[in-house]
Scaffold this motif. Structure first.
Motif, PDB file in Angstrom:
ATOM      1  N   ALA A  39       0.833  -1.210   0.000  1.00 42.87           N
ATOM      2  CA  ALA A  39       0.000   0.000   0.000  1.00 42.87           C
ATOM      3  C   ALA A  39       0.866   1.257   0.000  1.00 42.87           C
ATOM      4  O   ALA A  39       0.570   2.232  -0.704  1.00 42.87           O
ATOM      5  CB  ALA A  39      -0.927  -0.013   1.208  1.00 42.87           C
ATOM      6  N   ILE A  40       1.957   1.239   0.783  1.00 42.28           N
ATOM      7  CA  ILE A  40       2.860   2.386   0.829  1.00 42.28           C
ATOM      8  C   ILE A  40       3.537   2.586  -0.525  1.00 42.28           C
ATOM      9  O   ILE A  40       3.642   3.719  -1.033  1.00 42.28           O
ATOM     10  CB  ILE A  40       3.913   2.200   1.936  1.00 42.28           C
ATOM     11  N   MET A  41       3.984   1.502  -1.139  1.00 42.08           N
ATOM     12  CA  MET A  41       4.620   1.584  -2.455  1.00 42.08           C
ATOM     13  C   MET A  41       3.656   2.124  -3.503  1.00 42.08           C
ATOM     14  O   MET A  41       4.024   2.954  -4.332  1.00 42.08           O
ATOM     15  CB  MET A  41       5.143   0.202  -2.867  1.00 42.08           C
ATOM     16  N   VAL A  55       4.085   5.622  -5.652  1.00 43.29           N
ATOM     17  CA  VAL A  55       4.014   5.631  -7.116  1.00 43.29           C
ATOM     18  C   VAL A  55       2.926   6.570  -7.600  1.00 43.29           C
ATOM     19  O   VAL A  55       3.102   7.355  -8.538  1.00 43.29           O
ATOM     20  CB  VAL A  55       3.783   4.212  -7.649  1.00 43.29           C
ATOM     21  N   PHE A  56       1.760   6.528  -6.931  1.00 43.21           N
ATOM     22  CA  PHE A  56       0.643   7.386  -7.314  1.00 43.21           C
ATOM     23  C   PHE A  56       1.005   8.868  -7.124  1.00 43.21           C
ATOM     24  O   PHE A  56       0.708   9.706  -7.983  1.00 43.21           O
ATOM     25  CB  PHE A  56      -0.581   7.044  -6.474  1.00 43.21           C
ATOM     26  N   ALA A  57       1.678   9.176  -5.988  1.00 44.28           N
ATOM     27  CA  ALA A  57       2.066  10.562  -5.720  1.00 44.28           C
ATOM     28  C   ALA A  57       3.092  11.050  -6.727  1.00 44.28           C
ATOM     29  O   ALA A  57       3.055  12.197  -7.180  1.00 44.28           O
ATOM     30  CB  ALA A  57       2.616  10.668  -4.296  1.00 44.28           C
ATOM     31  N   ALA A  58       4.019  10.153  -7.141  1.00 43.36           N
ATOM     32  CA  ALA A  58       5.031  10.524  -8.109  1.00 43.36           C
ATOM     33  C   ALA A  58       4.429  10.826  -9.461  1.00 43.36           C
ATOM     34  O   ALA A  58       4.807  11.778 -10.153  1.00 43.36           O
ATOM     35  CB  ALA A  58       6.070   9.415  -8.221  1.00 43.36           C
ATOM     36  N   ARG A  59       3.465  10.027  -9.859  1.00 47.62           N
ATOM     37  CA  ARG A  59       2.810  10.249 -11.157  1.00 47.62           C
ATOM     38  C   ARG A  59       1.959  11.502 -11.126  1.00 47.62           C
ATOM     39  O   ARG A  59       1.874  12.229 -12.130  1.00 47.62           O
ATOM     40  CB  ARG A  59       1.950   9.032 -11.503  1.00 47.62           C
TER      41      ARG A  59
END
Length: 275
Positions: free
Chosen positions: A262-264, A268-272
């Motif tokens: 979930a953290i990963m 990834v979502f925040a980076a995109r």
């Protein structure tokens, strides 16, 4: 010594075992009074209930399957020394901590809700944030008091164990098997902080020290042992992990994997989203 054969829940023949092991199997719920048993002096298989009085099974009646195993209630004068002592290993203690952490999380969540509401009210009309800090300090103090009351109180009780330790069948005692005092329990609770500050090496010590003692056990002269250690029935101690411990460790591992994933996924979502 009588050598018993018995039929397990799958009606498979098992054994031979001696009287003490047969009683232990009954005490742990592995066999019941209607289970069939046999030894060389019997013409045929008979129900275990036929030998209930001879084996003293009334005193060893198994607990309800819906209740976690609890340590035998003993006064200090009832401590029995000289028998084998099975020390609680690292993984049994981990399982107990997982259960206790879950319980503490529920209690902490309820209190956190109340504290959060207080923070919201306190921050209104207070641009300096002084009231907010005061409530935050109160929250931390309440959390510490709850932790001390739970761990120190339960360890110093007649059960000599927290709910997590009861579930996996272990307890906390002095190095001579005596029940610890509440003040020693308080010291042991703060000793947990010291074990944490060593990058948790203090906890890991329970896996390789002579008597499976963690750093906080050494600091407070305590041992974590099987619930039947230092009693009149040391033969009922269990060296294996047990079904409860294995189940809790598997569930804890799955929750850890889900949390990491979930953290990963969030990273990834925040980076995109930032591009």
């Amino acid at each position: 010594m009588t050598q018993w054969h018995y039929a397990d829940r799958n009606h498979q023949q098992c054994g031979p075992v001696d009287d003490a092991e047969l009683v232990r199997l009954f005490r742990n719920g592995d066999i019941r009074l209607d289970s069939l048993v046999w030894h060389s002096g019997l013409p045929q298989w008979q129900a275990l209930s036929d030998f209930s009085e001879a084996l003293g099974l009334q005193a060893a009646a198994p607990a309800s399957p819906y209740m976690p195993p609890a340590s035998e209630v003993l006064g200090e004068e009832a401590v029995v020394n000289g028998g084998e002592v099975v020390y609680a290993g690292f993984w049994k203690r981990v399982a107990a901590y997982i259960i206790d952490g879950f319980i503490a999380g529920i209690v902490g969540g309820m209190i956190g809700g109340v504290i959060g509401a207080m923070m919201g009210v306190a921050s209104m009309g207070d641009p300096s944030g002084g009231k907010f800090l005061a409530v935050q300090l109160l929250s931390n103090l309440v959390g510490m008091v709850i932790g001390v009351a739970y761990f120190a109180g339960m360890h110093a009780s007649s059960a000599m164990a927290t709910l997590g330790k009861m579930a996996v069948g272990i307890k906390v005692v002095r190095s001579d098997g005596q029940k610890i005092s509440f003040l020693r329990g308080v010291g042991r609770y703060f000793g947990l902080i010291v074990s944490s500050l060593t990058l948790c090496i203090g906890f890991a010590m329970a896996g390789f020290t002579e008597r499976k003692r963690a750093l906080h056990d050494m600091m407070c002269d305590t041992l974590v042992v099987d619930k039947w250690a230092f009693t009149s029935h040391p033969e009922w101690q269990r060296k294996e992990l047990g079904a409860v411990t294995i189940t809790i460790l598997v569930l804890g591992g799955l929750l850890l994997v889900v949390g990491v994933l979930a953290i990963m996924a969030a990273v990834v979502f925040a980076a995109r989203a930032s591009h």
